[in-house]
Enzyme design. Structure first.
Site, PDB file in Angstrom:
ATOM      1  N   GLY A  27     -13.846  -2.241 -17.663  1.00 22.70           N
ATOM      2  CA  GLY A  27     -12.889  -2.441 -16.569  1.00 22.70           C
ATOM      3  C   GLY A  27     -13.146  -1.454 -15.448  1.00 22.70           C
ATOM      4  O   GLY A  27     -12.991  -0.248 -15.656  1.00 22.70           O
TER       5      GLY A  27
ATOM      6  N   HIS B 199      -7.102  21.156  14.490  1.00 17.07           N
ATOM      7  CA  HIS B 199      -8.537  21.358  14.274  1.00 17.07           C
ATOM      8  C   HIS B 199      -8.737  22.618  13.446  1.00 17.07           C
ATOM      9  O   HIS B 199      -8.047  23.606  13.689  1.00 17.07           O
ATOM     10  CB  HIS B 199      -9.235  21.494  15.622  1.00 17.07           C
TER      11      HIS B 199
END
Ligand SMILES: Cc1cc2nc3c(=O)[nH]c(=O)nc-3n(C[C@H](O)[C@H](O)[C@H](O)COP(=O)(O)OP(=O)(O)OC[C@H]3O[C@@H](n4cnc5c(N)ncnc54)[C@H](O)[C@@H]3O)c2cc1C
Length: 465
Positions: free
Chosen positions: A184, A444
């Protein structure tokens, strides 16, 4: 002798759906009883799901870093050797689970919710008997909230037991298997398969579909497929697993070839199904929607004052969906005017790299010429390069209406992008347009700048590309 108890609200199941409903009911002053027969409060997510899997994934990442440093050095860092005692890792993980179990118990106590440990069985919609260590308790309630969750699907030819394990056992192994076969290739199988690969196991993944994580679009899953290839994970796509014996898992490949895969453990992760059997649901007169309990936008079932939340009510079977439903139901019972109508329920795969999807994806807007799609790569984000997260093909994608620029969907693949998921969901929930993201000054250096840049790019003026 059977004790009897009457309450305003009875909740069955203390998973993320049920316990959150319980806390909110308590906060709202509703007389509330919460029943759970499991080993610790918090249900699947806290005991054998989200939290323990992320702990093992974290430990695997640490081990991988040390192993890299020992295998020739990285970033100028070298180590002598990497070793792991998985039983100690599992003990550390169990400590986190216990701390959170206790935390949930304390929160329920603070909210004055009565917690009963035992399995409930319903005789009719508003009456159940709970089998506890101190004897049976018959509880009748004005309102019942069903939150019995889900359980792993078992394959008849690969029954759980011995070396055939579910995600539950995979989170508590005493040693790293030499060879692990994962049946799976959905998110649970991949998260755990990747973690065990990082811990040194040889991993093979057997998936019936023609690619991994078939619920996500291919561009999002490609970086994960690349990681698997680079790290020598054997991938059998379009393949079917058969039986397991003498350390060999039989599979039939896409071309019809019969193979025997060597495996010390076979981890079966072919999905989860709602827990609807064995507790008298059939005596409650609630309508079903396929295998799930049918609910409306208020999480009301077809039986008056019987409500259902969490995995029991359908996809997406995610912890945060159940919690959100639990809060809504508690508030409705307290008389508030609420419905469960989210714009999005963001989903995350904690794979390597991670995947986030919120709102509409490219497959859902395929063929529409009234939408803009814009992608910004992490390779152009300084923070990503500075934390070794810029070179695995990751990106943020924004999909918006061409006309009014309303954002319809946001996806990302890359290291640590799970931490961007709430920012994506908030923008969608608030009905943001591209200009809202473009006009928000993003810190940033952060990975979130890729979301800002993808939005700027959709508007035709990205800065860093
Ligand atoms: C390995 C793994 C990783 C996962 N990772 C994530 C993830 O990263 N993010 C995410 O959002 N989701 C994740 N999930 C899914 C998440 O765990 C489920 O969506 C969530 O736990 C569902 O919550 P729930 O309240 O519906 O039910 P559950 O958490 O399943 O809780 C149901 C509770 O009901 C109790 N119960 C059931 N029947 C009875 C009864 N008759 N009497 C008394 N008690 C009863 C059970 O003991 C259980 O405690 C993961 C699942 C697994 C297995």
């Amino acid at each position: 002798m059977t004790q009897t108890l009457k309450t305003k609200v009875l909740i069955i199941g203390a998973g993320t759906g049920g316990y959150v409903a319980g806390i909110r009911c308590g906060q709202l002053g509703l007389d509330t009883v919460l029943v759970d027969g499991g080993d610790g409060l918090g249900g699947t997510c806290l005991n054998v799901g989200c939290i323990p899997s992320k702990a093992i994934i974290h430990a695997a990442g640490k081990f991988e870093t040390v192993a890299k440093a020992a295998g020739g050095g990285t970033l100028g860092i070298t180590a002598v050797a990497a070793a792991i005692d998985l039983s100690q890792t599992v003990a550390w993980k169990d400590g986190i689970v216990r701390k959170l179990n206790a935390g949930v118990a304390a929160l329920l106590k603070k909210a004055k919710v009565k917690v009963i440990k035992g399995w409930a069985e319903f005789a009719d919609a508003k009456t159940c008997v709970v089998k506890t260590d101190e004897g049976d308790i018959r509880i009748t309630a004005e309102h019942v909230i069903l939150a019995t969750g889900s359980e792993p699907v078992e394959l008849p030819f690969l029954p759980f037991g011995g070396d055939v394990i579910s995600s539950t056992e995979a989170l508590s192994l005493s040693e790293v298997p030499k060879k692990l076969a994962v049946v799976g290739g959905g998110y649970i199988g991949l998260e755990l398969g990747i973690a065990y690969r990082k811990l040194g196991a040889e991993v093979a993944i057997v998936e019936m579909a023609d690619r991994i994580l078939p619920l996500y679009d291919k561009a999002l899953t490609d970086p994960v497929a690349k990681w698997l290839e680079k790290h020598g994970v054997e991938l059998h796509l379009g393949a079917r697993a058969g039986g397991f014996g003498d350390g060999k898992l039989s599979i039939t490949t896409k071309d019809g070839e019969l193979l025997q895969l060597d495996a010390d453990k076979v981890l079966v992760t072919v999905g989860r199904r709602p827990r609807t059997q064995g507790w008298g649901l059939e005596n409650m007169g609630v309508a079903m929607a396929g295998p799930f309990v049918k609910i409306d936008q208020r999480c009301a079932t077809s039986m008056k004052n019987v409500w259902a939340v969490g995995d029991l009510t359908g996809e997406p079977m995610l912890a945060h969906k159940g919690s959100a439903q639990g809060e809504v139901v508690a508030e409705i019972i307290a008389g508030h005017d609420r419905i469960f109508d989210p714009v999005t329920i963001a989903a995350v795969c904690f794979t390597e790299p991670e995947i986030v999807s919120a709102g509409l994806g490219p497959n859902e807007v395929a063929g529409r010429d009234d939408v803009i799609q814009s992608v910004f790569p992490f390779a152009a984000i300084g923070r990503a390069l500075a934390i070794e997260a810029g070179e695995d093909g990751g990106f943020v994608r924004v999909i918006a209406n061409k006309g009014d620029h309303r954002i319809l969907g946001i996806q990302a693949v890359g290291q640590h992008v799970s931490e961007l998921s709430n920012s994506f969901a908030q923008m969608l929930e608030m009905g943001a347009v591209l200009e809202d993201v473009a006009g928000t000054i993003h810190v940033h250096p952060t990975l979130g700048e890729a979301f800002h840049e993808a939005s700027l790019r959709a508007l035709g003026h990205a800065i860093h590309i």
